[in-house]
Design an enzyme around this catalytic site. Structure first.
Site, PDB file in Angstrom:
ATOM      1  N   SER A  40     -55.460 -14.068  24.061  1.00 33.12           N
ATOM      2  CA  SER A  40     -55.953 -12.871  24.743  1.00 33.12           C
ATOM      3  C   SER A  40     -55.435 -11.662  23.971  1.00 33.12           C
ATOM      4  O   SER A  40     -54.452 -11.055  24.335  1.00 33.12           O
ATOM      5  CB  SER A  40     -55.458 -12.851  26.188  1.00 33.12           C
ATOM      6  OG  SER A  40     -54.045 -12.759  26.217  1.00 33.12           O
ATOM      7  N   HIS A 156     -55.495 -18.645  29.331  1.00 28.82           N
ATOM      8  CA  HIS A 156     -54.553 -19.652  28.848  1.00 28.82           C
ATOM      9  C   HIS A 156     -54.687 -20.997  29.558  1.00 28.82           C
ATOM     10  O   HIS A 156     -53.858 -21.883  29.373  1.00 28.82           O
ATOM     11  CB  HIS A 156     -53.111 -19.160  29.001  1.00 28.82           C
ATOM     12  CG  HIS A 156     -52.753 -18.063  28.054  1.00 28.82           C
ATOM     13  ND1 HIS A 156     -51.510 -17.489  28.011  1.00 28.82           N
ATOM     14  CD2 HIS A 156     -53.489 -17.436  27.097  1.00 28.82           C
ATOM     15  CE1 HIS A 156     -51.490 -16.555  27.069  1.00 28.82           C
ATOM     16  NE2 HIS A 156     -52.681 -16.497  26.514  1.00 28.82           N
ATOM     17  N   GLU A 165     -50.387 -14.976  33.649  1.00 27.98           N
ATOM     18  CA  GLU A 165     -49.028 -15.514  33.670  1.00 27.98           C
ATOM     19  C   GLU A 165     -48.269 -15.151  34.938  1.00 27.98           C
ATOM     20  O   GLU A 165     -48.193 -13.981  35.307  1.00 27.98           O
ATOM     21  CB  GLU A 165     -48.237 -14.978  32.455  1.00 27.98           C
ATOM     22  CG  GLU A 165     -48.889 -15.353  31.139  1.00 27.98           C
ATOM     23  CD  GLU A 165     -48.309 -14.626  29.939  1.00 27.98           C
ATOM     24  OE1 GLU A 165     -47.141 -14.195  29.991  1.00 27.98           O
ATOM     25  OE2 GLU A 165     -49.039 -14.494  28.940  1.00 27.98           O
ATOM     26  N   GLU A 207     -48.899 -22.196  27.425  1.00 28.71           N
ATOM     27  CA  GLU A 207     -47.499 -21.788  27.298  1.00 28.71           C
ATOM     28  C   GLU A 207     -46.562 -22.652  28.123  1.00 28.71           C
ATOM     29  O   GLU A 207     -45.448 -22.255  28.453  1.00 28.71           O
ATOM     30  CB  GLU A 207     -47.372 -20.307  27.660  1.00 28.71           C
ATOM     31  CG  GLU A 207     -48.194 -19.445  26.706  1.00 28.71           C
ATOM     32  CD  GLU A 207     -48.065 -17.958  26.938  1.00 28.71           C
ATOM     33  OE1 GLU A 207     -47.500 -17.560  27.973  1.00 28.71           O
ATOM     34  OE2 GLU A 207     -48.524 -17.207  26.075  1.00 28.71           O
ATOM     35  N   ASP A 245     -48.100 -11.325  34.225  1.00 29.88           N
ATOM     36  CA  ASP A 245     -48.897 -10.732  33.151  1.00 29.88           C
ATOM     37  C   ASP A 245     -50.348 -10.916  33.578  1.00 29.88           C
ATOM     38  O   ASP A 245     -50.896 -12.026  33.503  1.00 29.88           O
ATOM     39  CB  ASP A 245     -48.644 -11.404  31.796  1.00 29.88           C
ATOM     40  CG  ASP A 245     -49.529 -10.790  30.702  1.00 29.88           C
ATOM     41  OD1 ASP A 245     -50.268  -9.825  31.010  1.00 29.88           O
ATOM     42  OD2 ASP A 245     -49.490 -11.262  29.554  1.00 29.88           O
ATOM     43  N   GLU A 288     -47.336  -6.753  33.722  1.00 30.07           N
ATOM     44  CA  GLU A 288     -47.840  -6.473  32.373  1.00 30.07           C
ATOM     45  C   GLU A 288     -49.368  -6.373  32.404  1.00 30.07           C
ATOM     46  O   GLU A 288     -50.019  -7.122  33.122  1.00 30.07           O
ATOM     47  CB  GLU A 288     -47.390  -7.638  31.480  1.00 30.07           C
ATOM     48  CG  GLU A 288     -47.791  -7.538  30.020  1.00 30.07           C
ATOM     49  CD  GLU A 288     -47.319  -8.779  29.252  1.00 30.07           C
ATOM     50  OE1 GLU A 288     -46.253  -9.354  29.584  1.00 30.07           O
ATOM     51  OE2 GLU A 288     -48.034  -9.181  28.319  1.00 30.07           O
ATOM     52  N   ASP A 315     -48.923  -4.363  26.858  1.00 26.97           N
ATOM     53  CA  ASP A 315     -49.106  -5.360  25.792  1.00 26.97           C
ATOM     54  C   ASP A 315     -50.390  -5.004  25.041  1.00 26.97           C
ATOM     55  O   ASP A 315     -50.353  -4.305  24.024  1.00 26.97           O
ATOM     56  CB  ASP A 315     -49.160  -6.756  26.425  1.00 26.97           C
ATOM     57  CG  ASP A 315     -49.571  -7.842  25.442  1.00 26.97           C
ATOM     58  OD1 ASP A 315     -49.544  -7.586  24.227  1.00 26.97           O
ATOM     59  OD2 ASP A 315     -49.933  -8.961  25.873  1.00 26.97           O
ATOM     60  N   LYS A 340     -44.609  -7.717  20.051  1.00 25.58           N
ATOM     61  CA  LYS A 340     -45.090  -8.929  19.377  1.00 25.58           C
ATOM     62  C   LYS A 340     -45.242  -8.599  17.902  1.00 25.58           C
ATOM     63  O   LYS A 340     -46.076  -7.759  17.533  1.00 25.58           O
ATOM     64  CB  LYS A 340     -46.456  -9.326  19.929  1.00 25.58           C
ATOM     65  CG  LYS A 340     -46.463  -9.859  21.352  1.00 25.58           C
ATOM     66  CD  LYS A 340     -47.897  -9.897  21.855  1.00 25.58           C
ATOM     67  CE  LYS A 340     -48.078 -10.742  23.085  1.00 25.58           C
ATOM     68  NZ  LYS A 340     -49.445 -10.565  23.655  1.00 25.58           N
ATOM     69  N   HIS A 368     -43.398 -14.041  22.513  1.00 26.03           N
ATOM     70  CA  HIS A 368     -44.146 -15.056  21.759  1.00 26.03           C
ATOM     71  C   HIS A 368     -45.645 -14.778  21.859  1.00 26.03           C
ATOM     72  O   HIS A 368     -46.065 -13.824  22.517  1.00 26.03           O
ATOM     73  CB  HIS A 368     -43.840 -16.441  22.351  1.00 26.03           C
ATOM     74  CG  HIS A 368     -44.358 -16.608  23.760  1.00 26.03           C
ATOM     75  ND1 HIS A 368     -44.482 -17.812  24.394  1.00 26.03           N
ATOM     76  CD2 HIS A 368     -44.799 -15.692  24.674  1.00 26.03           C
ATOM     77  CE1 HIS A 368     -44.967 -17.653  25.604  1.00 26.03           C
ATOM     78  NE2 HIS A 368     -45.168 -16.384  25.801  1.00 26.03           N
ATOM     79  N   LYS A 391     -39.869 -13.001  26.341  1.00 25.90           N
ATOM     80  CA  LYS A 391     -40.921 -13.753  27.024  1.00 25.90           C
ATOM     81  C   LYS A 391     -41.322 -14.891  26.101  1.00 25.90           C
ATOM     82  O   LYS A 391     -41.979 -14.686  25.089  1.00 25.90           O
ATOM     83  CB  LYS A 391     -42.110 -12.824  27.324  1.00 25.90           C
ATOM     84  CG  LYS A 391     -43.122 -13.466  28.265  1.00 25.90           C
ATOM     85  CD  LYS A 391     -44.224 -12.514  28.694  1.00 25.90           C
ATOM     86  CE  LYS A 391     -45.357 -12.515  27.716  1.00 25.90           C
ATOM     87  NZ  LYS A 391     -46.655 -12.122  28.315  1.00 25.90           N
TER      88      LYS A 391
HETATM   89  C1  2PG Z   1     -49.661 -12.184  26.305  1.00 23.56           C
HETATM   90  C2  2PG Z   1     -49.575 -13.301  25.302  1.00 23.56           C
HETATM   91  C3  2PG Z   1     -48.327 -14.109  25.315  1.00 23.56           C
HETATM   92  P1  2PG Z   1     -51.572 -14.092  23.891  1.00 23.56           P
HETATM   93  O1  2PG Z   1     -50.763 -11.796  26.713  1.00 23.56           O
HETATM   94  O2  2PG Z   1     -48.645 -11.594  26.639  1.00 23.56           O
HETATM   95  O3  2PG Z   1     -47.952 -14.608  26.552  1.00 23.56           O
HETATM   96  O4  2PG Z   1     -50.715 -14.079  25.248  1.00 23.56           O
HETATM   97  O5  2PG Z   1     -50.664 -14.551  22.809  1.00 23.56           O
HETATM   98  O6  2PG Z   1     -52.711 -15.053  24.149  1.00 23.56           O
HETATM   99  O7  2PG Z   1     -52.052 -12.701  23.670  1.00 23.56           O
HETATM  100 MG    MG Z   2     -49.775 -10.041  27.740  1.00 30.11          MG
END
Ligand code: 2PG
Ligand code: MG
Length: 415
Positions: A40, A156, A165, A207, A245, A288, A315, A340, A368, A391
């Protein structure tokens, strides 16, 4: 301490998708790093270079990124002093020459940037976290608080839950106690889910979190199960916080300007009220991506309403991009950064994103991606910069546990 050779290979991530692993060799040492990938992803993330026109690996191969490392980048960085991280990262940016790293690929660039820092740490016979702390002039170390995703929804998983999440947040000082509580709550949750929804509902998502087959669609159901699991495992809500999240990009309809969850449409302000209800009912401490990344007014409104009582985490909104973070600070869109490394593409820019956020008194969560490898670089990063949170997913699946295990190891090395 000069770079002698840089070489990349293809490896697989935890979703079975190819990714890049790079080795940086100096005279006596080697440093390597493999690169994660998101499912995502935010619209403005640095560009992940894949062979979109090749049939190999269903258009997901990374042969071009590998080639870029083994040819242009190798040629340019050979002979550079491996401790000159900032200079090396700037050289990579210049060599790429685009705003979003689309020529060489952010995956190619980041693999080199991180592997350089590992080679440098090895040259100095230092643990990586210590080398990173030196790069960022940090002398404070404390165990980060984990946010652990124990029920997976959204993109996910194959479930009917919109939020991506459901996170538990152990509030212990020592990482050993946090890991123990996460593991115990995870297993009591497994028992509860197995009894209520059948053993097949204990299968896990990207995850490592469970993906129960809920009969009715209600975003509160996972929170109810998790509260029960916390209690069954012998913990109190004072010891264990809850977070979400939402990854709202994935359930937003841009044309209709509506969010779809709980089997109905919500306007931005209806969704905001829904969040306020959830926060009150389940004492949620961290949310988030509550809104679509371009629904900035809703972010602002929400942040104003909750103020500093909870972490409002950007994010997809921020994509670890220093310019977007500065804008969000001045316009008060949120109060926490999800960091990230592959969203931005070099170590130096990641440290910059961290420092800008801390200067504004934000919280920072080192994170991650859903497509991970067994590489635990981000554990050293989090510890080295003294991040507030990490995280890393559920306390299950090797690519997730390698990160928690590395934090436990760092504690041992340090003492
Ligand atoms: C998020 C991440 C990690 P992705 O949205 O925070 O948990 O997901 O790596 O798929 O963007
Ligand atoms: Mg996120």
């Amino acid at each position: 301490m000069e770079i002698k050779e840089i070489k990349a290979i293809r490896v697989l991530d935890s979703r079975g998708v190819p990714t890049i692993k790079t080795f940086v060799k100096t005279e006596n040492e080697t440093g390597s790093a493999s690169i994660p990938s998101g499912t995502s992803a935010g619209l403005f993330e640095a560009y992940e270079l894949r062979d979109t026109k090749s049939k190999d690996y269903f258009n997901l191969d990374v042969s071009k990124a590998i080639k870029n490392v083994n040819t242009v980048i190798n040629k340019k960085l050979k002979g550079k002093f491996v401790l000159d991280q900032e200079d090396i990262d700037n050289t990579l940016l210049e060599l790429d020459g685009t705003d979003n790293k689309s020529r060489l690929g952010a995956n190619a660039i980041l693999s080199v940037s991180l592997a350089v820092s590992r080679a440098a740490a090895n040259e100095l016979s230092m643990p990586l976290y210590q080398y990173i702390s030196r790069l960022n002039n940090n002398n404070n170390f404390k165990d980060p608080t984990p946010l652990s995703n124990i029920i997976n929804g959204g993109l996910h998983s194959g479930s009917n839950i919109a939020f991506q999440e459901y996170l538990i947040i152990p509030k212990f000082k020592e990482i050993e106690d946090s890991v123990k509580s996460m593991s115990e709550i995870y297993h009591s949750l497994k028992n509860i889910i197995s009894k209520e929804y059948g053993p097949s509902s204990t299968n896990v998502g990207f995850e490592g979190g469970f993906v129960p087959n809920f009969k009715d669609v209600n975003e509160e159901n996972p929170l109810i199960l998790i509260e029960k699991a916390i209690k069954d495992a012998g913990y109190t809500r004072k010891e264990i916080g809850l977070g979400l999240d939402c990854a709202a990009n994935s359930f937003y309809n841009e044309k209709e300007k509506k969010y779809f969850l709980n089997n109905k449409n919500y306007s931005s302000s209806e969704l905001l009220d829904y969040y306020l209800d959830l926060i009150k009912k389940f004492k949620i401490k961290s949310i988030e991506d509550p809104f679509f990344e371009k629904d900035k007014k809703a972010w602002q409104e929400f942040s104003k309403k909750v103020s500093s009582s909870i972490n409002v985490v950007g994010d997809d909104l921020l994509v670890t991009n220093p310019a977007l973070i500065k804008d969000a600070i001045s316009k008060k869109y949120c109060n926490s950064l999800l960091l990230k490394v592959n969203q931005i593409g070099t170590l130096t820019e990641s440290l910059n994103a961290f420092n800008i956020s801390k200067k504004a008194n934000w919280k920072v969560i080192v994170s991650h991606r859903s497509g991970e490898t067994e590489d635990n670089y981000i554990s050293d990063l989090a510890y080295g910069i003294n991040a507030d949170y990490v995280k890393f997913g559920a306390p299950s699946r090797g690519e997730r546990t390698s990160k928690y295990n590395r934090l436990l190891e760092i504690k041992e090395i340090k003492s």
